[in-house]
Design a protein around this motif. Structure first.
Motif, PDB file in Angstrom:
ATOM      1  N   LEU A   6      17.333  72.254 -29.901  1.00 32.73           N
ATOM      2  CA  LEU A   6      16.525  71.135 -29.427  1.00 32.73           C
ATOM      3  C   LEU A   6      15.345  70.907 -30.361  1.00 32.73           C
ATOM      4  N   CYS A   7      14.859  69.672 -30.378  1.00 31.97           N
ATOM      5  CA  CYS A   7      13.642  69.383 -31.131  1.00 31.97           C
ATOM      6  C   CYS A   7      12.761  68.482 -30.278  1.00 31.97           C
ATOM      7  N   GLY A   8      11.507  68.370 -30.660  1.00 36.26           N
ATOM      8  CA  GLY A   8      10.604  67.533 -29.888  1.00 36.26           C
ATOM      9  C   GLY A   8       9.431  67.051 -30.699  1.00 36.26           C
ATOM     10  N   ASP A   9       8.765  66.069 -30.134  1.00 39.03           N
ATOM     11  CA  ASP A   9       7.601  65.505 -30.788  1.00 39.03           C
ATOM     12  C   ASP A   9       6.767  64.772 -29.744  1.00 39.03           C
ATOM     13  N   ILE A  10       5.559  64.408 -30.139  1.00 35.90           N
ATOM     14  CA  ILE A  10       4.681  63.594 -29.303  1.00 35.90           C
ATOM     15  C   ILE A  10       4.424  62.294 -30.045  1.00 35.90           C
ATOM     16  N   THR A  11       4.586  61.180 -29.345  1.00 43.70           N
ATOM     17  CA  THR A  11       4.370  59.853 -29.911  1.00 43.70           C
ATOM     18  C   THR A  11       3.201  59.193 -29.211  1.00 43.70           C
ATOM     19  N   TYR A  12       2.368  58.514 -29.975  1.00 47.15           N
ATOM     20  CA  TYR A  12       1.240  57.770 -29.432  1.00 47.15           C
ATOM     21  C   TYR A  12       1.700  56.356 -29.113  1.00 47.15           C
ATOM     22  N   LEU A  13       1.378  55.866 -27.939  1.00 45.72           N
ATOM     23  CA  LEU A  13       1.741  54.511 -27.541  1.00 45.72           C
ATOM     24  C   LEU A  13       0.484  53.739 -27.178  1.00 45.72           C
ATOM     25  N   ARG A  14       0.246  52.624 -27.872  1.00 41.42           N
ATOM     26  CA  ARG A  14      -0.918  51.797 -27.539  1.00 41.42           C
ATOM     27  C   ARG A  14      -0.527  50.846 -26.418  1.00 41.42           C
ATOM     28  N   THR A  15      -1.301  50.824 -25.364  1.00 43.48           N
ATOM     29  CA  THR A  15      -1.060  49.919 -24.237  1.00 43.48           C
ATOM     30  C   THR A  15      -2.291  49.042 -24.048  1.00 43.48           C
ATOM     31  N   GLY A  16      -2.175  48.087 -23.172  1.00 38.57           N
ATOM     32  CA  GLY A  16      -3.311  47.219 -22.873  1.00 38.57           C
ATOM     33  C   GLY A  16      -4.463  47.957 -22.217  1.00 38.57           C
ATOM     34  N   GLN A  17      -4.189  49.146 -21.693  1.00 42.86           N
ATOM     35  CA  GLN A  17      -5.220  49.922 -21.012  1.00 42.86           C
ATOM     36  C   GLN A  17      -5.603  51.191 -21.771  1.00 42.86           C
ATOM     37  N   GLY A  18      -5.203  51.280 -23.021  1.00 47.82           N
ATOM     38  CA  GLY A  18      -5.551  52.455 -23.827  1.00 47.82           C
ATOM     39  C   GLY A  18      -4.324  53.176 -24.331  1.00 47.82           C
ATOM     40  N   TRP A  19      -4.534  54.354 -24.895  1.00 44.84           N
ATOM     41  CA  TRP A  19      -3.455  55.144 -25.467  1.00 44.84           C
ATOM     42  C   TRP A  19      -2.717  55.943 -24.407  1.00 44.84           C
ATOM     43  N   MET A  20      -1.401  56.017 -24.555  1.00 42.96           N
ATOM     44  CA  MET A  20      -0.546  56.884 -23.745  1.00 42.96           C
ATOM     45  C   MET A  20       0.182  57.800 -24.722  1.00 42.96           C
ATOM     46  N   TYR A  21       0.609  58.938 -24.245  1.00 42.97           N
ATOM     47  CA  TYR A  21       1.280  59.927 -25.086  1.00 42.97           C
ATOM     48  C   TYR A  21       2.642  60.238 -24.481  1.00 42.97           C
ATOM     49  N   LEU A  22       3.669  60.164 -25.313  1.00 43.09           N
ATOM     50  CA  LEU A  22       5.046  60.409 -24.891  1.00 43.09           C
ATOM     51  C   LEU A  22       5.557  61.662 -25.586  1.00 43.09           C
ATOM     52  N   ALA A  23       5.887  62.666 -24.808  1.00 42.80           N
ATOM     53  CA  ALA A  23       6.499  63.889 -25.330  1.00 42.80           C
ATOM     54  C   ALA A  23       7.999  63.807 -25.063  1.00 42.80           C
ATOM     55  N   THR A  24       8.807  64.083 -26.084  1.00 40.04           N
ATOM     56  CA  THR A  24      10.257  64.032 -25.927  1.00 40.04           C
ATOM     57  C   THR A  24      10.892  65.345 -26.350  1.00 40.04           C
ATOM     58  N   VAL A  25      12.033  65.633 -25.744  1.00 49.08           N
ATOM     59  CA  VAL A  25      12.885  66.755 -26.123  1.00 49.08           C
ATOM     60  C   VAL A  25      14.256  66.156 -26.416  1.00 49.08           C
ATOM     61  N   TRP A  36      11.546  64.082 -21.169  1.00 48.09           N
ATOM     62  CA  TRP A  36      10.417  63.287 -21.641  1.00 48.09           C
ATOM     63  C   TRP A  36       9.330  63.279 -20.578  1.00 48.09           C
ATOM     64  N   GLN A  37       8.136  62.980 -21.032  1.00 45.49           N
ATOM     65  CA  GLN A  37       6.992  62.884 -20.119  1.00 45.49           C
ATOM     66  C   GLN A  37       5.945  61.993 -20.774  1.00 45.49           C
ATOM     67  N   VAL A  38       5.278  61.187 -19.970  1.00 49.09           N
ATOM     68  CA  VAL A  38       4.225  60.294 -20.440  1.00 49.09           C
ATOM     69  C   VAL A  38       2.942  60.641 -19.702  1.00 49.09           C
ATOM     70  N   ALA A  39       1.824  60.627 -20.428  1.00 52.47           N
ATOM     71  CA  ALA A  39       0.525  60.888 -19.802  1.00 52.47           C
ATOM     72  C   ALA A  39      -0.561  60.176 -20.596  1.00 52.47           C
ATOM     73  N   ASP A  40      -1.714  60.056 -19.983  1.00 51.54           N
ATOM     74  CA  ASP A  40      -2.839  59.410 -20.673  1.00 51.54           C
ATOM     75  C   ASP A  40      -3.665  60.409 -21.475  1.00 51.54           C
ATOM     76  N   ARG A  41      -3.303  61.678 -21.417  1.00 54.32           N
ATOM     77  CA  ARG A  41      -3.966  62.720 -22.213  1.00 54.32           C
ATOM     78  C   ARG A  41      -2.906  63.601 -22.854  1.00 54.32           C
ATOM     79  N   MET A  42      -3.180  64.073 -24.054  1.00 54.11           N
ATOM     80  CA  MET A  42      -2.259  64.962 -24.740  1.00 54.11           C
ATOM     81  C   MET A  42      -2.654  66.401 -24.422  1.00 54.11           C
ATOM     82  N   THR A  43      -1.867  67.018 -23.562  1.00 47.94           N
ATOM     83  CA  THR A  43      -2.151  68.390 -23.143  1.00 47.94           C
ATOM     84  C   THR A  43      -0.889  69.238 -23.277  1.00 47.94           C
TER      85      THR A  43
END
Length: 92
Positions: A6-25, A36-43
């Motif tokens: 498996l591999c994974g990464d975190i992608t930054y997504l710009r939205t109208g309300q700020g940045w969101m972070y998408l983690a994928t496997v 996958w998981q989306v959040a407003d903070r990268m933790t």
């Protein structure tokens, strides 16, 4: 073999309300996004939740190897290039 590499990464997504972070496997055998998981903070929890989703779906073998680019983001670099998914996900 599916579910073992498996591999994974975190992608930054710009939205109208700020940045969101998408983690994928991604399963490297099938190229399928298995978690996958989306959040407003990268933790670290963002990454753990993406891995847990892949595990709940049956897409993580007990001896799976997970790889990331070892970026500076918190989370994925903790498990980069290690054979730890079985013990780590079993504790979830």
């Amino acid at each position: 073999m599916p579910t073992t590499h498996l591999c994974g990464d975190i992608t930054y997504l710009r939205t109208g309300q700020g940045w969101m972070y998408l983690a994928t496997v991604i399963d490297l055998s099938t190229r399928m996004v298995t978690g996958w998981q989306v959040a407003d903070r990268m933790t670290s929890q963002l990454v753990i939740d993406a891995l847990a989703m892949a595990h709940r779906g049956g897409y993580v073998a007990g001896n799976a190897i997970f790889h990331s680019d070892r970026g500076s983001q918190g989370g994925f670099n903790r498990w980069s290039q290690h054979q730890v998914l079985g013990p780590m996900v079993a504790a979830l």
